[in-house]
Design a protein around this motif. Structure first.
Motif, short mmCIF file in Angstrom:
data_model
loop_
_atom_site.label_atom_id
_atom_site.label_comp_id
_atom_site.label_asym_id
_atom_site.label_seq_id
_atom_site.Cartn_x
_atom_site.Cartn_y
_atom_site.Cartn_z
N VAL A 85 7.03 1.73 5.32
CA VAL A 85 8.17 2.63 5.52
C VAL A 85 7.73 3.91 6.24
O VAL A 85 8.40 4.37 7.17
N LEU A 86 6.60 4.45 5.83
CA LEU A 86 6.09 5.65 6.50
C LEU A 86 5.82 5.39 7.97
O LEU A 86 6.13 6.22 8.82
N ARG A 87 5.25 4.23 8.29
CA ARG A 87 4.97 3.90 9.69
C ARG A 87 6.26 3.76 10.48
O ARG A 87 6.34 4.16 11.63
N GLU A 88 7.29 3.16 9.85
CA GLU A 88 8.58 3.04 10.52
C GLU A 88 9.16 4.41 10.85
O GLU A 88 9.83 4.59 11.87
N LYS A 89 8.89 5.38 10.00
CA LYS A 89 9.37 6.74 10.22
C LYS A 89 8.46 7.51 11.17
O LYS A 89 8.72 8.66 11.51
N GLY A 90 7.34 6.90 11.56
CA GLY A 90 6.40 7.56 12.45
C GLY A 90 5.50 8.55 11.73
O GLY A 90 4.91 9.43 12.34
N ILE A 91 5.37 8.40 10.41
CA ILE A 91 4.56 9.31 9.61
C ILE A 91 3.22 8.64 9.29
O ILE A 91 3.18 7.51 8.83
N TRP B 224 0.87 -1.17 0.00
CA TRP B 224 0.00 0.00 0.00
C TRP B 224 0.90 1.22 0.00
O TRP B 224 1.77 1.36 0.86
N GLY B 225 0.70 2.10 -0.95
CA GLY B 225 1.54 3.28 -1.04
C GLY B 225 0.77 4.55 -0.79
O GLY B 225 -0.43 4.64 -1.06
N TYR B 226 1.48 5.54 -0.27
CA TYR B 226 0.89 6.85 -0.02
C TYR B 226 1.99 7.89 -0.16
O TYR B 226 3.08 7.72 0.38
N ALA B 227 1.72 8.93 -0.89
CA ALA B 227 2.68 10.03 -1.07
C ALA B 227 4.02 9.53 -1.58
O ALA B 227 5.07 10.03 -1.21
N GLY B 228 3.99 8.51 -2.43
CA GLY B 228 5.20 8.02 -3.07
C GLY B 228 6.01 7.02 -2.27
O GLY B 228 7.10 6.65 -2.68
N GLU B 229 5.50 6.59 -1.11
CA GLU B 229 6.23 5.62 -0.30
C GLU B 229 5.30 4.52 0.18
O GLU B 229 4.10 4.70 0.27
#
Length: 72
Positions: free
Chosen positions: A61-67, A52-57
């Motif tokens: 990965v976004l969750r790992e970054k806390g985003i 599942w992608g959002y905003a190009g990522e």
């Protein structure tokens, strides 16, 4: 024959929550469109966070970054 597909990320949606979604969507289609609930199909597909992608990522990965979507 109404067909509704619900896609969610695979993050622990319980059997009971899925049943609530199926029942709620079926009831809504029955009352709004006057469709026979026995002809209404609801499919819930769980998508892995890597898929599942959002905003190009990837969401994983976004969750790992806390985003989250709310933080962007």
């Amino acid at each position: 024959m109404p067909y509704v597909k619900i896609e969610v990320t695979r993050e622990g949606v319980t059997r009971e929550q899925k049943q609530q979604l199926i029942k709620g969507i079926t009831d809504l289609i029955t009352s709004t469109l006057n469709k026979d609930p026995h002809l209404t199909h609801v499919v819930i597909q769980e998508i892995h966070l890597d898929d599942w992608g959002y905003a190009g990522e990837q969401v994983s990965v976004l969750r790992e970054k806390g985003i989250t979507a709310e933080k962007k």
